[in-house]
Design an enzyme around this catalytic site. Structure first.
Site, PDB file in Angstrom:
ATOM      1  CG  ASN A 105      -1.871   1.101   1.299  1.00  0.00           C
ATOM      2  OD1 ASN A 105      -1.495   2.246   1.090  1.00  0.00           O
ATOM      3  ND2 ASN A 105      -3.114   0.795   1.596  1.00  0.00           N
ATOM      4  CG  ASP A 126      -4.127  -5.865   9.072  1.00  0.00           C
ATOM      5  OD1 ASP A 126      -3.996  -6.082   7.851  1.00  0.00           O
ATOM      6  OD2 ASP A 126      -5.216  -5.996   9.664  1.00  0.00           O
ATOM      7  CG  PHE A 148      -3.672   6.238   1.918  1.00  0.00           C
ATOM      8  CD1 PHE A 148      -4.096   4.934   2.119  1.00  0.00           C
ATOM      9  CD2 PHE A 148      -2.895   6.840   2.905  1.00  0.00           C
ATOM     10  CE1 PHE A 148      -3.750   4.245   3.280  1.00  0.00           C
ATOM     11  CE2 PHE A 148      -2.538   6.146   4.062  1.00  0.00           C
ATOM     12  CZ  PHE A 148      -2.976   4.849   4.248  1.00  0.00           C
ATOM     13  CE1 TYR A 153     -13.277   2.771   3.400  1.00  0.00           C
ATOM     14  CE2 TYR A 153     -11.147   1.882   4.042  1.00  0.00           C
ATOM     15  CZ  TYR A 153     -12.398   1.712   3.502  1.00  0.00           C
ATOM     16  OH  TYR A 153     -12.788   0.463   3.056  1.00  0.00           O
ATOM     17  CG  ASP A 154      -6.523   9.551   5.022  1.00  0.00           C
ATOM     18  OD1 ASP A 154      -6.845   8.993   6.087  1.00  0.00           O
ATOM     19  OD2 ASP A 154      -5.364   9.527   4.565  1.00  0.00           O
ATOM     20  CG  HIS A 167      -4.866   4.936  12.238  1.00  0.00           C
ATOM     21  ND1 HIS A 167      -4.889   6.151  11.578  1.00  0.00           N
ATOM     22  CD2 HIS A 167      -4.938   3.998  11.269  1.00  0.00           C
ATOM     23  CE1 HIS A 167      -4.999   5.941  10.283  1.00  0.00           C
ATOM     24  NE2 HIS A 167      -5.032   4.644  10.060  1.00  0.00           N
TER      25      HIS A 167
END
Ligand code: ITT
Length: 197
Positions: free
Chosen positions: A9, A72, A155, A157-158, A183
């Site tokens: 990612n 993750d 990127f 869901y931001d 997070h």
């Protein structure tokens, strides 16, 4: 310590590079990394699965003196009972383009009445040291699902993740500011703390 990242990612990779840029971990990617099929149980299981997979691939290639790091993460919506959570990467379908995935999420929140907008981003990082020791840390941040997409930064869901203390989504702030609040930033700081002698 040379540390290979078990992630494909690009968004995550860019943030992790910034966060750990001045740390004892010298980050590298491994072009031949084959990511394993992830489970649906927990972030910890998935982070360890990815880190162990890359470690074993590196060992097969004769690289035994490096650490590996996996991330993750996911988003959990109160209105959806914590979904999509560990399944965030495949929410609304694994091959669904992001604009459609985000539209599906907004629609699902509306279908649940639209009033319960609370959400949480979670990030678990798993580091395996060259001697095989495993360090697992977690970071999270609470916010709300914005009624419309806002911002083009970040990127995933931001643009939907509204953070009330600053009145903006993570899509509306520069990476530096997101890293302080997010997070992933919290998990990275916990990792550096855990690495202190
Ligand atoms: P890996 O190669 O690292 O496994 P992935 O995209 O499959 O990459 P995950 O399984 O951890 O990653 O899924 C997390 C999902 O949540 C994925 O769709 C991310 O784009 C999204 N996500 C994670 N952190 C995010 C953040 O900081 N902002 C926006 N979306 C995020």
């Amino acid at each position: 310590m040379i540390t290979y990242l078990a992630s494909k990612n690009e968004g995550k990779l860019a943030e992790i590079r910034t966060m750990l840029g001045n740390s004892p971990l010298q980050l590298r990617t491994y072009a031949a990394y084959r990511d394993p099929e992830e489970g649906h149980e927990s972030y910890v299981d998935n982070a360890l699965l990815k880190a162990r997979a890359l470690r074993s691939q590196l060992h097969d290639a004769g690289i035994r003196d490096a650490a590996v790091l996996a991330d993750d993460s996911g988003i959990e919506l109160d209105a959806l009972g914590g979904r999509p959570g560990v399944d965030s990467a495949v929410y609304a379908g694994a091959a669904t383009p992001w604009p459609q995935r985000l539209a599906t999420m907004m629609r699902e929140v509306d279908e649940h009445g639209g009033r319960e907008r609370g959400a949480r981003f979670v990030c678990v990082m798993a580091l395996i040291l060259p001697d095989g020791r495993e360090i697992v840390v977690e970071g999270d941040v609470r916010g709300e699902i914005s009624p419309q997409l806002r911002g083009k930064n970040g990127f995933g869901y931001d643009p939907l993740f509204f953070y009330p203390p600053i009145g903006k989504t993570f899509g509306q702030i520069p990476e530096r500011e997101k890293n302080e609040l997010s997070h992933r930033g919290r998990a990275a700081r916990a990792l550096l703390e855990a690495l202190k002698p």
